[in-house]
Design an enzyme around this catalytic site. Structure first.
Site, mmCIF file in Angstrom:
data_model
loop_
_atom_site.group_PDB
_atom_site.id
_atom_site.type_symbol
_atom_site.label_atom_id
_atom_site.label_comp_id
_atom_site.label_asym_id
_atom_site.label_seq_id
_atom_site.Cartn_x
_atom_site.Cartn_y
_atom_site.Cartn_z
ATOM 1 N N ASN A 9 42.817 10.336 -73.603
ATOM 2 C CA ASN A 9 42.607 9.678 -72.316
ATOM 3 C C ASN A 9 43.947 9.662 -71.592
ATOM 4 O OD1 ASN A 9 42.112 7.944 -70.203
ATOM 5 N ND2 ASN A 9 41.795 6.121 -71.478
ATOM 6 N N LYS A 11 44.583 8.740 -68.695
ATOM 7 C CA LYS A 11 44.680 7.618 -67.739
ATOM 8 C C LYS A 11 45.230 8.130 -66.397
ATOM 9 C CE LYS A 11 44.942 4.451 -71.561
ATOM 10 N NZ LYS A 11 45.368 3.155 -72.083
ATOM 11 N N HIS A 98 35.951 1.582 -70.031
ATOM 12 C CA HIS A 98 37.289 1.370 -70.596
ATOM 13 C C HIS A 98 37.767 -0.041 -70.219
ATOM 14 C CE1 HIS A 98 41.544 1.690 -71.383
ATOM 15 N NE2 HIS A 98 41.224 2.675 -72.211
ATOM 16 N N GLU A 100 40.476 -1.086 -69.197
ATOM 17 C CA GLU A 100 41.246 -1.149 -67.943
ATOM 18 C C GLU A 100 40.292 -1.173 -66.748
ATOM 19 O OE1 GLU A 100 43.746 2.163 -68.942
ATOM 20 O OE2 GLU A 100 44.645 0.921 -70.508
ATOM 21 N N GLU A 170 37.958 -0.251 -78.900
ATOM 22 C CA GLU A 170 39.380 -0.374 -78.557
ATOM 23 C C GLU A 170 39.741 -1.844 -78.353
ATOM 24 O OE1 GLU A 170 40.819 3.555 -76.633
ATOM 25 O OE2 GLU A 170 39.946 2.321 -75.073
ATOM 26 N N GLY A 176 48.130 0.395 -75.699
ATOM 27 C CA GLY A 176 49.403 0.615 -75.012
ATOM 28 C C GLY A 176 50.475 -0.391 -75.390
ATOM 29 N N SER A 216 46.802 2.336 -79.490
ATOM 30 C CA SER A 216 48.052 2.749 -80.150
ATOM 31 C C SER A 216 47.822 3.655 -81.359
ATOM 32 C CB SER A 216 48.899 1.529 -80.527
ATOM 33 O OG SER A 216 49.209 0.773 -79.372
HETATM 34 P P1 PGA Z 1 46.832 3.912 -76.201
HETATM 35 O O1 PGA Z 1 45.514 3.878 -75.265
HETATM 36 O O2 PGA Z 1 46.568 4.963 -77.256
HETATM 37 O O3 PGA Z 1 47.955 4.251 -75.286
HETATM 38 O O4 PGA Z 1 46.946 2.549 -76.816
HETATM 39 C C1 PGA Z 1 44.227 4.040 -75.800
HETATM 40 C C2 PGA Z 1 43.194 3.903 -74.711
HETATM 41 O O5 PGA Z 1 43.291 2.984 -73.892
HETATM 42 O O6 PGA Z 1 42.233 4.707 -74.630
#
Ligand code: PGA
Length: 254
Positions: A9, A11, A98, A100, A170, A176, A216
């Site tokens: 992803n 983003k 997601h 976010e 997640e 992140g 992460s």
């Molecule tokens: P990250 O993001 O691996 O940077 O923690 C994962 C995601 O939000 O899909």
């Protein structure tokens, strides 16, 4: 038997040219194939066409996914992307729900459910995300919370081919942040998701649905997650932005 999946992803990262370059780098890293692992990259919407061209020209062994879709077919929805637009640029997958999008843009379980239905009607595989906040986890209510999301997100879905519906668990506190859930944390919730899918769709279908871990996930920890019974892959943010680290994760899953 479920095929493992490693999905990246991106983003809101990578301009058109940078996205093309990353896709080319990844095609090169993975030129010997990905074995039994399904690999997907999810660039920003404006990069989709360019990445699709790289995949076609290099015969790259990965699929293309979008990061969002709107659930109407067309019309006056300024700024949104319709499912047939994703289809037309060659997207085979689309992330929905997601954290976010839920957190910053108010996406609800009802939206996620509508998006899943419209994507499936267009033959695009949803990668439907769920996960709890730190507050919910600290209150010990994470399993209950995620099971409730799953029930709402899958309401009324007709899953004829379970390989064409993917879930990503997640935990928001691990996205992140560098704070990873342990493999046991992931299995606890993902096992509960699988049990919920058995209740809703029956064992045969539930056993065919891939459930990924995200938050992460990195080259050095992905193998630990994949050892767990119900964890079928990873949705990768930060570590998908470099061809070598993402390819290392694919190789760890092979
Ligand atoms: P990250 O993001 O691996 O940077 O923690 C994962 C995601 O939000 O899909």
């Amino acid at each position: 038997m479920r095929k493992r999946m490693i999905a990246g992803n991106w983003k809101m990262n990578k301009t058109y040219g940078e996205g093309v370059e990353l896709a080319q780098g990844l095609a090169d890293e993975l030129k010997d194939g990905t074995g039994d692992v399904d690999v997907v990259v999810c660039p920003p919407a404006v990069d989709l066409k360019g990445v699709a061209e790289v995949i076609e020209q290099t015969q790259a062994p990965f699929g293309l996914g979008a990061q969002n879709v709107y659930y109407e077919e067309s019309g006056a929805y300024t700024g949104e992307t319709a499912p047939n637009m994703l289809e037309a640029v060659g997207a085979d997958y689309c992330i929905i729900g997601h954290s976010e999008r839920r957190g910053y843009f108010g996406e609800t379980d009802e939206d996620v459910n509508k998006k899943a239905k419209v994507l499936m009607a267009h033959g695009i595989v949803p990668i439907s995300c769920c996960g709890e906040s730190l507050e919910v986890r600290e209150a010990g209510k994470h399993v209950e919370f995620v099971v409730d999301q799953i029930k709402k997100d899958t309401e009324g879905l007709e899953i004829t081919d379970p390989s064409k519906y993917v879930i990503a668990y997640e935990p928001i506190w691990a996205i992140g942040t560098g704070k990873t859930a342990t493999a046991d944390d992931a299995q606890e919730v993902i096992g509960a998701i699988r049990a919920t899918l058995v209740e809703i769709f029956g064992k045969e279908t539930a056993d065919g649905i891939r459930i990924l871990y995200g938050g992460s996930a990195k080259p050095n920890n992905v193998a630990g997650f994949l050892e767990k019974e119900d964890v079928d892959g990873a949705l990768v943010g930060g570590a998908s932005l470099k061809a070598d680290s993402f390819a290392a994760m694919v190789k760890a899953a092979m």
